[in-house]
Structures are given as C-alpha cells and as structure tokens.
Design a protein around this motif. Structure first.
Motif, PDB file in Angstrom:
ATOM      1  N   HIS A 225       0.847  -1.190   0.000  1.00 38.92           N
ATOM      2  CA  HIS A 225       0.000   0.000   0.000  1.00 38.92           C
ATOM      3  C   HIS A 225       0.884   1.242   0.000  1.00 38.92           C
ATOM      4  O   HIS A 225       1.709   1.437   0.893  1.00 38.92           O
ATOM      5  CB  HIS A 225      -0.926  -0.009   1.207  1.00 38.92           C
ATOM      6  CG  HIS A 225      -1.784  -1.240   1.292  1.00 38.92           C
ATOM      7  ND1 HIS A 225      -2.830  -1.478   0.423  1.00 38.92           N
ATOM      8  CD2 HIS A 225      -1.726  -2.322   2.132  1.00 38.92           C
ATOM      9  CE1 HIS A 225      -3.397  -2.647   0.715  1.00 38.92           C
ATOM     10  NE2 HIS A 225      -2.743  -3.176   1.753  1.00 38.92           N
ATOM     11  N   ASP A 229      -3.168   6.275  -2.436  1.00 44.16           N
ATOM     12  CA  ASP A 229      -4.149   5.182  -2.556  1.00 44.16           C
ATOM     13  C   ASP A 229      -3.805   4.219  -3.689  1.00 44.16           C
ATOM     14  O   ASP A 229      -4.682   3.693  -4.380  1.00 44.16           O
ATOM     15  CB  ASP A 229      -5.569   5.744  -2.766  1.00 44.16           C
ATOM     16  CG  ASP A 229      -6.057   6.551  -1.578  1.00 44.16           C
ATOM     17  OD1 ASP A 229      -5.735   6.165  -0.448  1.00 44.16           O
ATOM     18  OD2 ASP A 229      -6.739   7.572  -1.789  1.00 44.16           O
ATOM     19  N   TRP A 230      -2.518   4.006  -3.883  1.00 47.51           N
ATOM     20  CA  TRP A 230      -2.043   3.075  -4.908  1.00 47.51           C
ATOM     21  C   TRP A 230      -1.579   1.805  -4.220  1.00 47.51           C
ATOM     22  O   TRP A 230      -0.779   1.854  -3.278  1.00 47.51           O
ATOM     23  CB  TRP A 230      -0.909   3.724  -5.697  1.00 47.51           C
ATOM     24  CG  TRP A 230      -0.329   2.870  -6.787  1.00 47.51           C
ATOM     25  CD1 TRP A 230      -0.954   1.871  -7.474  1.00 47.51           C
ATOM     26  CD2 TRP A 230       1.001   2.943  -7.328  1.00 47.51           C
ATOM     27  NE1 TRP A 230      -0.114   1.332  -8.416  1.00 47.51           N
ATOM     28  CE2 TRP A 230       1.090   1.960  -8.355  1.00 47.51           C
ATOM     29  CE3 TRP A 230       2.108   3.754  -7.071  1.00 47.51           C
ATOM     30  CZ2 TRP A 230       2.245   1.763  -9.094  1.00 47.51           C
ATOM     31  CZ3 TRP A 230       3.260   3.561  -7.813  1.00 47.51           C
ATOM     32  CH2 TRP A 230       3.337   2.577  -8.813  1.00 47.51           C
ATOM     33  N   THR A 231      -2.087   0.656  -4.668  1.00 48.55           N
ATOM     34  CA  THR A 231      -1.684  -0.632  -4.118  1.00 48.55           C
ATOM     35  C   THR A 231      -1.077  -1.494  -5.217  1.00 48.55           C
ATOM     36  O   THR A 231      -1.668  -1.653  -6.288  1.00 48.55           O
ATOM     37  CB  THR A 231      -2.879  -1.374  -3.497  1.00 48.55           C
ATOM     38  OG1 THR A 231      -3.387  -0.613  -2.396  1.00 48.55           O
ATOM     39  CG2 THR A 231      -2.462  -2.753  -2.984  1.00 48.55           C
TER      40      THR A 231
END
Length: 350
Positions: A225, A229-231
């Motif tokens: 993570h 908010d990029w996984t």
C-alpha cells in the motif's frame, strides 16, 4: 539584469520551481499557467504553499504569451509538443524538466519544435536529472581521462514515498511479474533514457551503432500500500532495474541504468546505494558518487518536506540555465552546448 519568467504548471516540480524563482533576485515571476481549471484565478503563492504573490494562475495561454516573458519554466508531467511549438513560435524561450533532453524522444515532434525555434527566434533547453543533469557529471568526469573505454551512470533509489503512479506505472511498476510484454512496456516508458545515451555520445564525439534497452524485475511478496491510494498487489512488480546501452562495434560504451524499488517485501531483495554513481572506465578510471542530504538548518517535519528536497534538485538545473538559454542563438540547446569542455576524441572504439 532581471529575467521575466512564466511558470508553466504548479504540480510537484512546478511548486519547487516557483519557490526557487521567488527566492532568486535575478528572476521575476510575471505569470503562471494553470493546467487544472480549479487552479485558474488563484494566487500562485497559495497554490505553492508560500506567501501570496499577487500573481494569479490562468489557463489563458494567449494572455501569458502576450506578457512577452524572457523565458517559460516548463514543468508539466509530460511534454506537450503542441504547447511547446506555440510558446517557441511566439518567440519565447523555454527551460523544462518534462521529457525533453535532446528532443529525440519526441520523434517527429522534435522537428516541429526545431522549426518553431527557427520561426520564433527562440531557444529550448531540457535539464532533467537522470537522464539529463547526471549525464553532465559524466561528461565533466570523462574530461579527466586521456582514454575512455566506457561511461556508466547508475541511479539507485527507494521510491516508496514518491506519489506518482502516472510516471511509474509506465516504467513497469504494478504489472504482474510474469506479464509477457513487460520488457516492451519498460522500454517504452523509459524511452527518454535513450536521449541521455545520445547526449553522452555527442559529448564524446562518437556515432553509436545501436541503442539497446534491457530490464530486470522484482516482485512484492505481499500487497504493498503506497501513497496516493495506490496498491501494488502480491506477485506484481515493485522493483525495476532498467539499462539503456550505447553500442559501438559490438561493444557497450555507454550505459544509463535506473534501479528503483518500493517497500520492504521485495523478491529478490535488491540493495540500493540511494544516489547516483558515475564511472568513467579509462586512463585513469574516474568514479563519482553523488548523494543529496538536507541542509544543516533543515527543519522538515513531514513527508512532504523530504519529498520537496528531491523535487528541488529536479527544478533547479532548468532555472539555473535561464541566463544561458536567453542569450543563446535560436534552436535546441543541450548540456553539450552548455558544457565548455567536452571529452572529444578520447573514446576507444576499436
């Protein structure tokens, strides 16, 4: 003299540029382009987290060109050929950090830009960091040797805190580790590195037979993570090691390499030097390590404070070049034009 400048966008690098322009008594900010409609009409100081400046951002390009600035500081995420042609064709010089080193990366767009420079009597210079500014270090280093066999540059960085999926996904981050076309994705996304290889070849006064790209990857062993908010999912690319190589007579004489990783769950677990290593193999061999630290009075308390240091080293080479660009004849300017001492005739090609 004081140079009148227009700032083009206030994104990550643009904010660092504005702060540097305001702090420099030889520069005067007279206008600012707002890519986002929500930023139009707002004070540039407010957009960049500093005191109000009584300069409003605008998306009215004609109004900005009518200001007749000495130079535009061009910092969008990606270069837009139509924008550059419009600015240069209006007779306004450009220094930029976005996807422009020699212009070859832009294909036919380079010819359009060169023509706009001629017609407008303007000059464009792209600084970059790597590729770009780090190649200038290599050029200077090569000037210390009377024989050069190979020039290499390595950028080795943990980019976990860097929030820019739009620039890193094209490099290969986030894709399944076994995706068949992954090398092609990375070659396309990192194509600006080819310009860096060409820049070094020009400094050495040599014609390359070929420029090649090769890449290796590492995967994350758990969901990663990241800021914004990029996984990156388990089993997907969280480490990219890309090499761009200039070939003469079947031998690699130039290499620009980027090794980047994210998180602590990497497989294989690549070690990093966190900085830049430049090596000129020859007589003598010259090795230089370039790293960046906060100033002694640094009072950074947030993640953004530390990120701003990295953005500053991207913004500053372009700003420092403004006087040279303004006084240069029309056309495309590169570091080989700015560097007064070039290591011509020392590369071994046999």
């Amino acid at each position: 003299m004081t140079y009148r400048v227009v700032q083009w966008t206030t994104g990550n690098v643009g904010k660092a540029s504005v702060r540097a322009i305001v702090a420099n008594p030889t520069l005067e900010l007279v206008g600012c382009y707002a890519w986002s409609p929500g930023k139009a009409g707002r004070d540039v100081g407010e957009l960049c987290g500093i005191e109000p400046m009584n300069v409003k951002a605008t998306n009215d390009v004609d109004a900005l060109l009518a200001l007749r600035p000495d130079c535009v500081v061009y910092n969008p995420m990606f270069a837009d050929v139509d924008e550059l042609v419009r600015i240069l064709g209006a007779g306004i010089n450009v220094v930029g950090t976005a996807g422009f080193i020699t212009g070859h990366f832009l294909g036919a767009g380079r010819d359009r830009i060169a023509r706009a420079c001629r017609e407008g009597g303007a000059t464009i210079f792209g600084s970059g960091i790597n590729p770009g500014f780090i190649q200038l270090f290599a050029i200077v280093s090569a000037g210390l040797s009377d024989r050069v066999d190979r020039v290499s540059m390595l950028e080795s960085v943990d980019t976990t805190i860097y929030n820019s999926p739009a620039t890193e996904i094209p490099m290969g981050f986030g894709y399944p580790i076994d995706q068949p076309d992954l090398p092609a994705i990375t070659a396309n996304g990192s194509g600006i590195f080819r310009d860096g290889v060409l820049l070094i070849a020009d400094a050495l006064g040599t014609e390359l037979d070929d420029v090649r790209c090769a890449a290796q990857y590492a995967q994350t062993t758990e969901d990663l993570h990241l800021p914004g908010d990029w996984t990156i999912g388990k089993g997907c690319v969280a480490g990219v090691d890309v090499r761009w190589q200039g070939i003469v007579g079947g031998r690699e004489v130039i290499e620009i390499r980027g090794r980047w990783r994210k998180g602590q769950s990497l497989d294989p677990d690549w070690p990093l030097d966190m900085g830049y290593t430049i090596e000129v193999q020859g007589r003598p061999t010259i090795k230089t390590t370039l790293s960046f630290l906060p100033p002694p009075d640094f009072a950074g308390e947030t993640l953004d404070d530390y990120i701003m240091l990295g953005l500053t080293i991207t913004a500053m080479p372009a700003i420092a070049a403004i006087p040279a660009v303004v006084s240069a004849p029309p056309g495309i300017l590169t570091y080989t034009d700015l560097c007064g001492v070039l290591p011509r005739g020392v590369l071994t090609t046999g």
